[in-house]
Design a protein around this motif. Structure first.
Motif, PDB file in Angstrom:
ATOM      1  N   GLY A   1       0.767  -1.235   0.000  1.00 29.37           N
ATOM      2  CA  GLY A   1       0.000   0.000   0.000  1.00 29.37           C
ATOM      3  C   GLY A   1       0.797   1.284   0.000  1.00 29.37           C
ATOM      4  N   LEU A   2       2.113   1.223   0.138  1.00 24.77           N
ATOM      5  CA  LEU A   2       2.891   2.462   0.146  1.00 24.77           C
ATOM      6  C   LEU A   2       2.957   3.110  -1.232  1.00 24.77           C
ATOM      7  CD1 LEU A   2       5.878   1.951   2.608  1.00 24.77           C
ATOM      8  CD2 LEU A   2       3.637   2.945   3.004  1.00 24.77           C
ATOM      9  N   ASP A   3       2.462   2.422  -2.250  1.00 23.67           N
ATOM     10  CA  ASP A   3       2.413   3.007  -3.589  1.00 23.67           C
ATOM     11  C   ASP A   3       1.117   3.778  -3.826  1.00 23.67           C
ATOM     12  OD1 ASP A   3       0.979   0.564  -3.432  1.00 23.67           O
ATOM     13  OD2 ASP A   3       0.888   0.472  -5.617  1.00 23.67           O
ATOM     14  N   VAL A   4       0.196   3.712  -2.887  1.00 22.07           N
ATOM     15  CA  VAL A   4      -1.131   4.312  -3.060  1.00 22.07           C
ATOM     16  C   VAL A   4      -1.140   5.759  -2.561  1.00 22.07           C
ATOM     17  CG1 VAL A   4      -3.572   4.154  -2.454  1.00 22.07           C
ATOM     18  CG2 VAL A   4      -2.227   2.066  -2.798  1.00 22.07           C
ATOM     19  N   ALA A   5      -1.526   6.681  -3.435  1.00 23.95           N
ATOM     20  CA  ALA A   5      -1.644   8.089  -3.048  1.00 23.95           C
ATOM     21  C   ALA A   5      -2.836   8.270  -2.121  1.00 23.95           C
ATOM     22  CB  ALA A   5      -1.800   8.961  -4.296  1.00 23.95           C
ATOM     23  N   ARG A   6      -2.673   9.052  -1.076  1.00 25.75           N
ATOM     24  CA  ARG A   6      -3.738   9.254  -0.093  1.00 25.75           C
ATOM     25  C   ARG A   6      -4.440  10.592  -0.310  1.00 25.75           C
ATOM     26  NH1 ARG A   6      -4.098   4.039   1.652  1.00 25.75           N
ATOM     27  NH2 ARG A   6      -1.974   3.241   1.799  1.00 25.75           N
ATOM     28  N   ASN A   7      -5.642  10.677   0.209  1.00 25.25           N
ATOM     29  CA  ASN A   7      -6.446  11.888   0.093  1.00 25.25           C
ATOM     30  C   ASN A   7      -5.952  12.935   1.092  1.00 25.25           C
ATOM     31  OD1 ASN A   7      -8.393  13.849  -0.149  1.00 25.25           O
ATOM     32  ND2 ASN A   7     -10.130  12.535   0.354  1.00 25.25           N
TER      33      ASN A   7
ATOM     34  N   LEU B   1       8.821   2.104   8.311  1.00 25.15           N
ATOM     35  CA  LEU B   1       8.689   3.042   7.198  1.00 25.15           C
ATOM     36  C   LEU B   1       7.385   3.818   7.311  1.00 25.15           C
ATOM     37  CD1 LEU B   1       9.704   0.930   4.040  1.00 25.15           C
ATOM     38  CD2 LEU B   1      11.001   2.822   5.023  1.00 25.15           C
ATOM     39  N   ALA B   2       7.298   4.905   6.540  1.00 27.03           N
ATOM     40  CA  ALA B   2       6.041   5.632   6.403  1.00 27.03           C
ATOM     41  C   ALA B   2       6.052   6.365   5.068  1.00 27.03           C
ATOM     42  CB  ALA B   2       5.848   6.623   7.535  1.00 27.03           C
ATOM     43  N   ARG B   3       4.895   6.436   4.457  1.00 32.18           N
ATOM     44  CA  ARG B   3       4.715   7.275   3.273  1.00 32.18           C
ATOM     45  C   ARG B   3       4.006   8.543   3.725  1.00 32.18           C
ATOM     46  NH1 ARG B   3       2.682   6.528  -2.727  1.00 32.18           N
ATOM     47  NH2 ARG B   3       1.586   8.521  -3.010  1.00 32.18           N
TER      48      ARG B   3
END
Length: 225
Positions: free
Chosen positions: A64-70, A97-99
């Motif tokens: 899920g770290l490839d998913v852009a967040r709102n 880690l964290a995005r």
């Protein structure tokens, strides 16, 4: 004779202490997958561990770290963590880690600290103005403008922030030297604590009128983590 006995006892204690500090520098098993069920687990470093023989690839995986967040929130930023809460196999391994997604110009990861981790931030997209403040008595602000591919380090425990100064969205990946680094967002902690810190305490601490503190304590302090 008492002096001799004391000296012997002191030497013995010193030797015992030296052996006590001669501990293993790393875990004595390959991993310690965290579990919530305490029935058959062993408590290690804040978590119970499952039998290593029952570990599977799922325990060491996160997607899920490839998913852009709102980022349409009051801060214009969202943090997607990948720590021991999301990856049980990180338990005792001392890393996470964290995005971080930032809205176009103005997206802010507000001043905060990680009480248990140093952070190293890598910018993937956009332009970030970042910085941290050294401890008392200097309280020196160290800042840098980062572009894609740039890396910046925030020392453990120091207040730091990231602010999107570009016209486009920004994305960064943070690596932290703890399986559970923790986060203390300064504004939330000071003005949004439960129960509230007495306003006269904060008024004196910030050297402002009590009415200003009362106003700030009534605000909604959004948490982007």
């Amino acid at each position: 004779m008492k002096g001799v006995h004391f000296l012997v006892a002191f030497v013995f204690l010193a030797l015992a202490a030296s052996f006590a500090f001669a501990s293993d520098p790393s875990p004595l098993q390959d991993f310690c997958v965290a579990i919530n069920d305490t029935k058959d687990g062993v408590f290690v470093n804040g978590k119970f561990c499952k039998d290593p023989k029952l570990a599977t690839a799922k325990d060491f995986f996160f997607s899920g770290l490839d998913v852009a967040r709102n980022t349409s929130n009051p801060l214009g930023s969202v943090v997607t963590p990948a720590n021991v809460a999301q990856i049980p196999g990180l338990n005792t391994l001392g890393i996470s880690l964290a995005r971080v997604d930032y809205a176009p110009y103005g997206g802010l990861n507000p001043p905060h600290t990680h009480p248990r981790a140093t952070e190293i931030l890598t910018v993937l997209e956009g332009t970030l103005y970042v910085g941290f403040v050294t401890s008392n008595p200097d309280n020196r602000l160290i800042t840098k403008v980062l572009n894609p591919g740039d890396v910046f380090v925030f020392p453990v425990g120091l207040i730091h922030f990231q602010f999107n100064v570009g016209k486009a969205k920004a994305v960064a990946i943070a690596a932290l030297s703890s399986q559970n680094p923790g986060v203390i967002t300064i504004a939330n902690a000071v003005f949004g604590s439960t129960p509230p810190i007495r306003s006269d305490v904060l008024a004196k601490a910030f050297q402002v009128d009590k009415n200003i503190v009362d106003y700030l304590q009534k605000q909604f302090w959004y948490d982007n983590n």
